[in-house]
Design a protein around this motif. Sequence first.
Motif, mmCIF file in Angstrom:
data_model
loop_
_atom_site.group_PDB
_atom_site.id
_atom_site.type_symbol
_atom_site.label_atom_id
_atom_site.label_comp_id
_atom_site.label_asym_id
_atom_site.label_seq_id
_atom_site.Cartn_x
_atom_site.Cartn_y
_atom_site.Cartn_z
ATOM 1 N N ASP A 41 0.978 -1.477 0.031
ATOM 2 C CA ASP A 41 0.201 -0.241 -0.191
ATOM 3 C C ASP A 41 0.648 1.671 -0.294
ATOM 4 O OD1 ASP A 41 -1.717 -1.296 -0.479
ATOM 5 O OD2 ASP A 41 -2.646 -1.053 1.882
ATOM 6 N N TRP A 81 -5.195 2.297 -0.824
ATOM 7 C CA TRP A 81 -4.630 2.091 0.305
ATOM 8 C C TRP A 81 -4.164 3.168 1.447
ATOM 9 C CZ3 TRP A 81 -3.322 7.234 0.628
ATOM 10 C CH2 TRP A 81 -3.335 8.477 -0.321
ATOM 11 N N LYS A 102 1.861 2.012 -3.250
ATOM 12 C CA LYS A 102 0.383 2.340 -4.466
ATOM 13 C C LYS A 102 0.768 3.802 -4.023
ATOM 14 C CE LYS A 102 -1.992 -1.618 -3.863
ATOM 15 N NZ LYS A 102 -3.672 -2.476 -3.449
#
Length: 147
Positions: A48, A139, A51
């Motif tokens: 995440d 995320w 991202k």
Amino acid sequence: MDARDAVLGLWRTLSDRDWDGLAAYLTDDCIYVDMPVGPTAAARGPADIVKRLQVGLLDLAGYENHDGLLVAEGDAVLYEHSETWTFRSGEVVELPFVSVHRVRDGKVALWKDYWDFGTVVNAAPADWLEKLGSADTSWMFDATGLI
């Protein structure tokens, strides 16, 4: 790997936009926070965090981190540095940063970036904010009380 080496390795890898390599510098529970946006829009965990970073950096024509002052004490590392962002439409911005890291077992466990959002907005293409508004936010993690 000591805390200083872990942070410098992370930033060298990010400067190369080596997304797979970057994940290797982060603990599984690492929290990343862009402080101008705040802890309610944090990212947690390598996938995440990658991202989240890609939201701002993936579509740039060029990105480079410039080393600066690094102060390390135990597991805490403060890093004053700057980034050059080159947009595909030709705009260029140099963005001063202070990043605060906590390192655990040779990996970054907490990463907070302090920078001026207005510096980017004033230099970015006119549609940059609009593109941010439509970015993937899967995320997003609320780190309130954890940082």
